[in-house]
Design a protein around this motif. Structure first.
Motif, PDB file in Angstrom:
ATOM      1  N   GLY A 198      18.105  47.556   8.760  1.00 12.97           N
ATOM      2  CA  GLY A 198      16.671  47.617   9.039  1.00 12.97           C
ATOM      3  C   GLY A 198      16.109  49.004   8.768  1.00 12.97           C
ATOM      4  O   GLY A 198      16.842  49.929   8.398  1.00 12.97           O
ATOM      5  N   MET A 199      14.818  49.162   8.951  1.00 17.20           N
ATOM      6  CA  MET A 199      14.191  50.472   8.791  1.00 17.20           C
ATOM      7  C   MET A 199      12.907  50.547   9.588  1.00 17.20           C
ATOM      8  O   MET A 199      12.372  49.524  10.045  1.00 17.20           O
ATOM      9  CB  MET A 199      13.930  50.792   7.319  1.00 17.20           C
ATOM     10  N   ALA A 200      12.416  51.771   9.755  1.00 22.72           N
ATOM     11  CA  ALA A 200      11.158  52.018  10.457  1.00 22.72           C
ATOM     12  C   ALA A 200      10.385  53.098   9.707  1.00 22.72           C
ATOM     13  O   ALA A 200      10.981  54.001   9.110  1.00 22.72           O
ATOM     14  CB  ALA A 200      11.428  52.463  11.892  1.00 22.72           C
ATOM     15  N   ILE A 201       9.057  52.990   9.739  1.00 21.40           N
ATOM     16  CA  ILE A 201       8.193  53.934   9.027  1.00 21.40           C
ATOM     17  C   ILE A 201       7.224  54.599   9.999  1.00 21.40           C
ATOM     18  O   ILE A 201       6.635  53.936  10.863  1.00 21.40           O
ATOM     19  CB  ILE A 201       7.415  53.217   7.901  1.00 21.40           C
ATOM     20  N   ASP A 202       7.088  55.903   9.877  1.00 24.94           N
ATOM     21  CA  ASP A 202       6.120  56.678  10.666  1.00 24.94           C
ATOM     22  C   ASP A 202       4.754  56.546   9.986  1.00 24.94           C
ATOM     23  O   ASP A 202       4.574  56.994   8.851  1.00 24.94           O
ATOM     24  CB  ASP A 202       6.556  58.142  10.711  1.00 24.94           C
ATOM     25  N   ILE A 203       3.812  55.919  10.676  1.00 21.68           N
ATOM     26  CA  ILE A 203       2.514  55.663  10.036  1.00 21.68           C
ATOM     27  C   ILE A 203       1.682  56.935   9.860  1.00 21.68           C
ATOM     28  O   ILE A 203       0.742  56.950   9.052  1.00 21.68           O
ATOM     29  CB  ILE A 203       1.701  54.608  10.807  1.00 21.68           C
ATOM     30  N   ASN A 204       2.038  57.998  10.590  1.00 20.66           N
ATOM     31  CA  ASN A 204       1.292  59.246  10.448  1.00 20.66           C
ATOM     32  C   ASN A 204       1.762  60.067   9.245  1.00 20.66           C
ATOM     33  O   ASN A 204       0.949  60.554   8.461  1.00 20.66           O
ATOM     34  CB  ASN A 204       1.398  60.068  11.737  1.00 20.66           C
ATOM     35  N   SER A 205       3.090  60.202   9.105  1.00 22.37           N
ATOM     36  CA  SER A 205       3.613  60.918   7.942  1.00 22.37           C
ATOM     37  C   SER A 205       3.692  60.004   6.717  1.00 22.37           C
ATOM     38  O   SER A 205       3.821  60.471   5.594  1.00 22.37           O
ATOM     39  CB  SER A 205       5.007  61.467   8.238  1.00 22.37           C
ATOM     40  N   ARG A 206       3.637  58.684   6.995  1.00 18.69           N
ATOM     41  CA  ARG A 206       3.749  57.670   5.945  1.00 18.69           C
ATOM     42  C   ARG A 206       5.075  57.756   5.197  1.00 18.69           C
ATOM     43  O   ARG A 206       5.147  57.534   3.993  1.00 18.69           O
ATOM     44  CB  ARG A 206       2.552  57.770   4.973  1.00 18.69           C
ATOM     45  N   ARG A 207       6.084  58.056   5.973  1.00 18.19           N
ATOM     46  CA  ARG A 207       7.431  58.168   5.429  1.00 18.19           C
ATOM     47  C   ARG A 207       8.420  57.432   6.347  1.00 18.19           C
ATOM     48  O   ARG A 207       8.159  57.264   7.538  1.00 18.19           O
ATOM     49  CB  ARG A 207       7.861  59.640   5.320  1.00 18.19           C
ATOM     50  N   PRO A 208       9.572  57.012   5.796  1.00 18.82           N
ATOM     51  CA  PRO A 208      10.603  56.428   6.666  1.00 18.82           C
ATOM     52  C   PRO A 208      11.019  57.420   7.746  1.00 18.82           C
ATOM     53  O   PRO A 208      11.080  58.633   7.492  1.00 18.82           O
ATOM     54  CB  PRO A 208      11.759  56.148   5.701  1.00 18.82           C
ATOM     55  N   ILE A 209      11.306  56.929   8.928  1.00 17.45           N
ATOM     56  CA  ILE A 209      11.667  57.809  10.041  1.00 17.45           C
ATOM     57  C   ILE A 209      13.108  58.288   9.923  1.00 17.45           C
ATOM     58  O   ILE A 209      13.393  59.475  10.102  1.00 17.45           O
ATOM     59  CB  ILE A 209      11.457  57.095  11.394  1.00 17.45           C
ATOM     60  N   LEU A 210      14.025  57.388   9.613  1.00 19.74           N
ATOM     61  CA  LEU A 210      15.427  57.772   9.514  1.00 19.74           C
ATOM     62  C   LEU A 210      15.661  58.645   8.288  1.00 19.74           C
ATOM     63  O   LEU A 210      15.093  58.410   7.213  1.00 19.74           O
ATOM     64  CB  LEU A 210      16.318  56.533   9.424  1.00 19.74           C
ATOM     65  N   GLY A 211      16.523  59.636   8.449  1.00 13.91           N
ATOM     66  CA  GLY A 211      16.838  60.526   7.332  1.00 13.91           C
ATOM     67  C   GLY A 211      17.451  59.808   6.156  1.00 13.91           C
ATOM     68  O   GLY A 211      17.283  60.214   5.004  1.00 13.91           O
ATOM     69  N   SER A 212      18.162  58.715   6.429  1.00  7.37           N
ATOM     70  CA  SER A 212      18.792  57.942   5.351  1.00  7.37           C
ATOM     71  C   SER A 212      17.953  56.726   4.966  1.00  7.37           C
ATOM     72  O   SER A 212      18.434  55.844   4.250  1.00  7.37           O
ATOM     73  CB  SER A 212      20.185  57.486   5.783  1.00  7.37           C
ATOM     74  N   VAL A 213      16.716  56.653   5.459  1.00  9.57           N
ATOM     75  CA  VAL A 213      15.745  55.588   5.200  1.00  9.57           C
ATOM     76  C   VAL A 213      16.090  54.313   5.966  1.00  9.57           C
ATOM     77  O   VAL A 213      15.300  53.813   6.766  1.00  9.57           O
ATOM     78  CB  VAL A 213      15.573  55.266   3.690  1.00  9.57           C
ATOM     79  N   MET A 214      17.275  53.764   5.733  1.00 11.01           N
ATOM     80  CA  MET A 214      17.673  52.524   6.408  1.00 11.01           C
ATOM     81  C   MET A 214      18.812  52.779   7.377  1.00 11.01           C
ATOM     82  O   MET A 214      19.569  53.741   7.232  1.00 11.01           O
ATOM     83  CB  MET A 214      18.069  51.458   5.379  1.00 11.01           C
ATOM     84  N   GLY A 215      18.919  51.907   8.367  1.00 13.76           N
ATOM     85  CA  GLY A 215      19.982  52.041   9.361  1.00 13.76           C
ATOM     86  C   GLY A 215      20.354  50.696   9.938  1.00 13.76           C
ATOM     87  O   GLY A 215      19.849  49.655   9.513  1.00 13.76           O
ATOM     88  N   GLY A 216      21.245  50.725  10.908  1.00 14.34           N
ATOM     89  CA  GLY A 216      21.733  49.506  11.521  1.00 14.34           C
ATOM     90  C   GLY A 216      20.996  49.182  12.801  1.00 14.34           C
ATOM     91  O   GLY A 216      20.904  50.016  13.712  1.00 14.34           O
ATOM     92  N   LEU A 217      20.478  47.972  12.888  1.00 13.61           N
ATOM     93  CA  LEU A 217      19.770  47.518  14.084  1.00 13.61           C
ATOM     94  C   LEU A 217      20.766  46.915  15.063  1.00 13.61           C
ATOM     95  O   LEU A 217      21.557  46.040  14.706  1.00 13.61           O
ATOM     96  CB  LEU A 217      18.710  46.480  13.708  1.00 13.61           C
ATOM     97  N   SER A 218      20.707  47.387  16.315  1.00 13.02           N
ATOM     98  CA  SER A 218      21.553  46.845  17.372  1.00 13.02           C
ATOM     99  C   SER A 218      20.726  46.688  18.636  1.00 13.02           C
ATOM    100  O   SER A 218      19.570  47.085  18.684  1.00 13.02           O
ATOM    101  CB  SER A 218      22.751  47.774  17.634  1.00 13.02           C
ATOM    102  N   GLY A 219      21.328  46.097  19.675  1.00 12.89           N
ATOM    103  CA  GLY A 219      20.614  45.881  20.926  1.00 12.89           C
ATOM    104  C   GLY A 219      20.209  44.432  21.101  1.00 12.89           C
ATOM    105  O   GLY A 219      20.514  43.568  20.269  1.00 12.89           O
ATOM    106  N   PRO A 220      19.518  44.136  22.204  1.00 12.62           N
ATOM    107  CA  PRO A 220      19.182  42.751  22.544  1.00 12.62           C
ATOM    108  C   PRO A 220      18.492  41.963  21.433  1.00 12.62           C
ATOM    109  O   PRO A 220      18.657  40.742  21.346  1.00 12.62           O
ATOM    110  CB  PRO A 220      18.257  42.911  23.761  1.00 12.62           C
ATOM    111  N   ALA A 221      17.753  42.652  20.560  1.00  9.96           N
ATOM    112  CA  ALA A 221      17.027  41.944  19.497  1.00  9.96           C
ATOM    113  C   ALA A 221      17.946  41.169  18.567  1.00  9.96           C
ATOM    114  O   ALA A 221      17.539  40.167  17.983  1.00  9.96           O
ATOM    115  CB  ALA A 221      16.191  42.938  18.683  1.00  9.96           C
ATOM    116  N   VAL A 222      19.204  41.612  18.426  1.00 11.28           N
ATOM    117  CA  VAL A 222      20.086  40.969  17.454  1.00 11.28           C
ATOM    118  C   VAL A 222      20.948  39.870  18.077  1.00 11.28           C
ATOM    119  O   VAL A 222      21.675  39.177  17.355  1.00 11.28           O
ATOM    120  CB  VAL A 222      21.016  41.990  16.748  1.00 11.28           C
TER     121      VAL A 222
END
Length: 306
Positions: A198-222
């Motif tokens: 998965g990934m997340a984007i900062d709407i203010n900087s308009r850039r991906p938040i994670l340094g590697s752009v994509m990462g692994g989603l874990s937690g109750p959502a999965v």
């Protein structure tokens, strides 16, 4: 009723109860010893270990999401030789089995790490992370192709006498095809699921938040995805399964067991509640007593009605 049996066996690894820790969320064990008695766990699965030290990915590495987190740690670890020198002596003091998660850039890397750990002693089993990119095949994850997954499994089995549990990725079209391939290649058990991409984007900087752009989603959502995967794999192969993905409570753990998991691993919940594993063990035992179940193994796959 008398105290119910909580003991399970995962591919030759005897566990006093079905609760272990998900790799990457529990360090190498000492980090949580101030919160829980490690020896009360069923087993400890420690941080991913590679042939050479790895610095990991660029920061930021963790982002909170609704009902979970995204992480892109990048397998930061001190390397197998350091683990053997500095952590294996600690593993040998524990009364519970220690399973070491291993990763590699090539099939040869996996085999070398397995061989070193097998010779070190103090380790009960290996968990093979096949979500890693194969540098010889253009970066395609080993776990996304049944043939590559089988090749890694066979190499690790040849290099080590330890039980081998293969950790399956959900980022595939058909997880049962990969499960069948690694079973045929000699895996002693399976753990699933690894994180969802998965990934997340900062709407203010308009850039991906994670340094590697994509990462692994874990937690109750999965969790629903993970329970589905365990259900499918249980029907497809005759191997013991360690189920994981969003387990926070005993009720969550029992869902996985009923779907077909013989044991469960607690991951992201450890960050929220360092005693989550202890609460889950106690909750499973209470459920067995309340429902007149003498042996937790009676519940494995019971939702299938067989």
């Amino acid at each position: 009723m008398n105290k119910p049996n909580l003991a399970v066996n995962i591919g030759g690894v005897d566990m006093q109860n079905p609760v272990t820790t998900a790799s990457g969320t529990f360090g190498f064990g000492p980090e949580y010893s101030r919160y829980i008695d490690i020896n009360e766990l069923g087993a400890v699965v420690v941080k991913g270990t590679t042939l050479h030290p790895r610095e990991g990915n660029a920061t930021p590495r963790i982002v909170e999401t609704p009902s979970g987190i995204l992480n892109s740690i990048g397998l930061q670890n001190p390397g197998v030789d350091y683990v053997i020198e500095h952590y294996v002596p600690y593993f040998k003091t524990l009364r519970v089995p220690v399973i070491v998660n291993i990763s590699g850039d090539t099939v040869e890397d996996y085999a070398k790490v397995a061989e070193k750990l097998d010779a070190a002693g103090g380790i009960a089993g290996l968990e093979v992370n096949i979500s890693c990119p194969n540098v010889k095949k253009g970066g395609m994850a080993f776990g996304s192709d049944p043939a590559m997954a089988a090749e890694v499994t066979a190499a690790v089995k040849s290099a080590a006498k330890l039980p081998v549990v293969v950790k399956l990725s959900p980022n595939v079209t058909d997880i049962t095809a990969v499960a069948e391939a690694v079973a045929e290649a000699g895996a002693d058990g399976l753990s699933l699921i690894n994180t969802l991409l998965g990934m997340a984007i900062d709407i203010n900087s308009r850039r991906p938040i994670l340094g590697s752009v994509m990462g692994g989603l874990s937690g109750p959502a999965v969790k629903p995805v993970a329970v589905r995967a365990v259900w499918q794999v249980y029907k497809a192969v005759q191997l013991p399964i360690i189920g994981m993905g969003g387990i926070s409570t005993a009720e969550d753990a029992l869902e996985f067991i009923l779907a077909g998991a013989s044991a469960v691993a607690v991951g992201t919940a450890n960050f929220v509640n360092p005693r989550a594993t202890m609460d889950i063990i106690a909750g499973i035992e209470r459920y067995l007593i309340d429902n007149g179940v003498k042996d937790v193994n009676e519940l494995v796959g019971a939702a299938h009605g067989n």
